[in-house]
Design a protein around this motif. Structure first.
Motif, PDB file in Angstrom:
ATOM      1  N   LYS A   1       0.825  -1.222   0.000  1.00  0.00           N
ATOM      2  CA  LYS A   1       0.000   0.000   0.000  1.00  0.00           C
ATOM      3  C   LYS A   1       0.857   1.270   0.000  1.00  0.00           C
TER       4      LYS A   1
ATOM      5  N   ALA B   1      -4.856  -0.836   9.856  1.00  0.00           N
ATOM      6  CA  ALA B   1      -4.963  -2.065   9.056  1.00  0.00           C
ATOM      7  C   ALA B   1      -4.813  -3.278   9.969  1.00  0.00           C
TER       8      ALA B   1
ATOM      9  N   ARG C   1       0.427  -8.778  12.487  1.00  0.00           N
ATOM     10  CA  ARG C   1       1.858  -9.086  12.366  1.00  0.00           C
ATOM     11  C   ARG C   1       2.617  -8.721  13.646  1.00  0.00           C
TER      12      ARG C   1
HETATM   13  N1  LIG Z   1       2.024   3.362   6.009  1.00  0.00           N
HETATM   14  C1  LIG Z   1       1.013   2.753   6.830  1.00  0.00           C
HETATM   15  C2  LIG Z   1       0.929   1.272   6.616  1.00  0.00           C
HETATM   16  N2  LIG Z   1       1.505   0.627   5.581  1.00  0.00           N
HETATM   17  C3  LIG Z   1       1.148  -0.728   5.667  1.00  0.00           C
HETATM   18  C4  LIG Z   1       0.350  -0.889   6.791  1.00  0.00           C
HETATM   19  C5  LIG Z   1      -0.303  -2.120   7.264  1.00  0.00           C
HETATM   20  C6  LIG Z   1       0.286  -3.387   6.675  1.00  0.00           C
HETATM   21  C7  LIG Z   1      -0.234  -3.714   5.296  1.00  0.00           C
HETATM   22  O1  LIG Z   1      -1.193  -3.091   4.784  1.00  0.00           O
HETATM   23  O2  LIG Z   1       0.345  -4.656   4.714  1.00  0.00           O
HETATM   24  C8  LIG Z   1       0.248   0.343   7.424  1.00  0.00           C
HETATM   25  C9  LIG Z   1      -0.428   0.599   8.712  1.00  0.00           C
HETATM   26  C10 LIG Z   1      -1.923   0.923   8.569  1.00  0.00           C
HETATM   27  O3  LIG Z   1      -2.395   1.245   7.485  1.00  0.00           O
HETATM   28  O4  LIG Z   1      -2.604   0.845   9.611  1.00  0.00           O
END
Ligand SMILES: NCc1[nH]cc(CCC(=O)O)c1CC(=O)O
Length: 312
Positions: A83, A169, A175
């Motif tokens: 993402k 997320a 994780r």
């Molecule tokens: N830069 C924030 C970010 N990048 C990836 C994740 C979560 C892990 C994923 O989506 O694989 C998160 C934290 C969130 O959105 O709460």
């Protein structure tokens, strides 16, 4: 397989290190004789913590410095949260692996109150315009509070900033062992996940055949198709990692189902549509759904958000 050592570039956040160590363990298990080393690299997104990302602007806030190290030959691969990966790569670099998706849903964390039972005017902490737009579409009375920082910091802000809930997320929480703080997992058709949410991407130099061969076993084809379609939609919408655009692909058999969503940041206007087709045509399906969303009002919504024209 001809590599004797692999250097993995990673941010130094808890979540990034967990993801990089997971990759290291998988490689060491597959190739017992190969030395795998982590190289921690601080990115712009890690340095600027007091400003909402949407105001920082620019793309690749969490990957640029890592890609520069790769181009200098200091690392052999990078492990990213998909993402956070822009839809375009620097010349000579590319995405070689998309790992099997962790739970892609958004997690709602409160002191026990469920989303449906939030008080009028409840204060919700999130770092994503996408989450903000979707929650406000459902509950325009909510007060959205931008929160920054790593996973643990954002969980702590529930109490520190006197919030009614925070949204993160599920993948990052799971994780890092914080699953038990989750009050509710928001249904993906209510809070459509971010493009690539839950999936990891392994990037390397496209001429580095030995590294590409060594890491390809980690690719999960169904997730790769879904994320390819999501990213094709984001690219056509000219979006980055901080835009009110959401898309989520799921695979059943050989068929890809993709939902896409574009909204004004305050949730006042939005367009949503779905498309299905052969998973191997993921790129075309994502672009086609983007064209439908843009034609249905999404182009105007995004031009107001971007304050500039979107190419036809
Ligand atoms: N830069 C924030 C970010 N990048 C990836 C994740 C979560 C892990 C994923 O989506 O694989 C998160 C934290 C969130 O959105 O709460």
């Amino acid at each position: 397989m001809t590599v004797s050592k692999l250097r993995i570039g990673t941010r130094a956040s808890q979540l990034a290190l967990w993801q990089a160590n997971w990759t290291k363990s998988e490689l060491e298990r597959r190739y017992p004789g190969v030395e795998v080393e982590l190289v921690k690299i601080k990115t712009t997104g890690d340095k600027i913590l007091d400003v909402p990302l949407a105001q920082v602007g620019g793309k690749g806030l969490f990957v640029k410095e890592i890609e520069e190290a790769m181009l200098r030959g200091e690392i052999d691969l990078a492990v990213h949260s998909m993402k956070d990966v822009p839809t375009e790569f620097p010349e000579g670099l590319g995405l070689v692996v998309t790992t099997e998706r962790e739970d892609p849903r958004d997690a709602f964390i409160s002191d026990g109150v469920r989303f449906a039972d939030l008080r009028p005017g409840a204060r919700i902490g999130t770092s994503a315009l996408r989450r903000q737009a979707q929650l406000l579409a459902a509950r325009p009375d909510l007060e959205m509070v931008i929160i920054r920082g790593n996973v643990e910091t954002r969980i702590r802000k529930l109490k520190e900033d006197n919030l009614d809930a925070v949204i993160l997320a599920a993948a990052g929480l799971n994780r890092l062992g914080f699953t038990d703080v989750i009050t509710e997992l928001l249904a993906p058709d209510f809070s459509i996940p971010a493009i690539g949410q839950g999936a990891l991407g392994l990037e390397c130099r496209l001429d580095d055949r030995a590294t590409i061969e060594a890491i390809s076993f980690l690719n999960h084809a169904p997730t790769a198709w879904a994320v390819t379609a999501e990213r094709a939609l984001l690219k056509r919408c000219e979006g980055g990692c901080q835009v009110p655009i959401a898309a989520h692909g799921t695979i059943s058999g050989d068929t890809l189902h993709l939902v896409g969503f574009i909204a004004a940041v305050d949730g006042s206007r939005s367009v949503r549509d779905t498309i299905s087709g052969p998973a191997v045509e993921a790129q075309r399906l994502g672009s086609e759904l983007a064209e439908r969303l843009l034609a249905a009002g999404g182009k105007q919504i995004l031009e107001d958000v971007y304050q500039r024209e979107i190419a036809h």
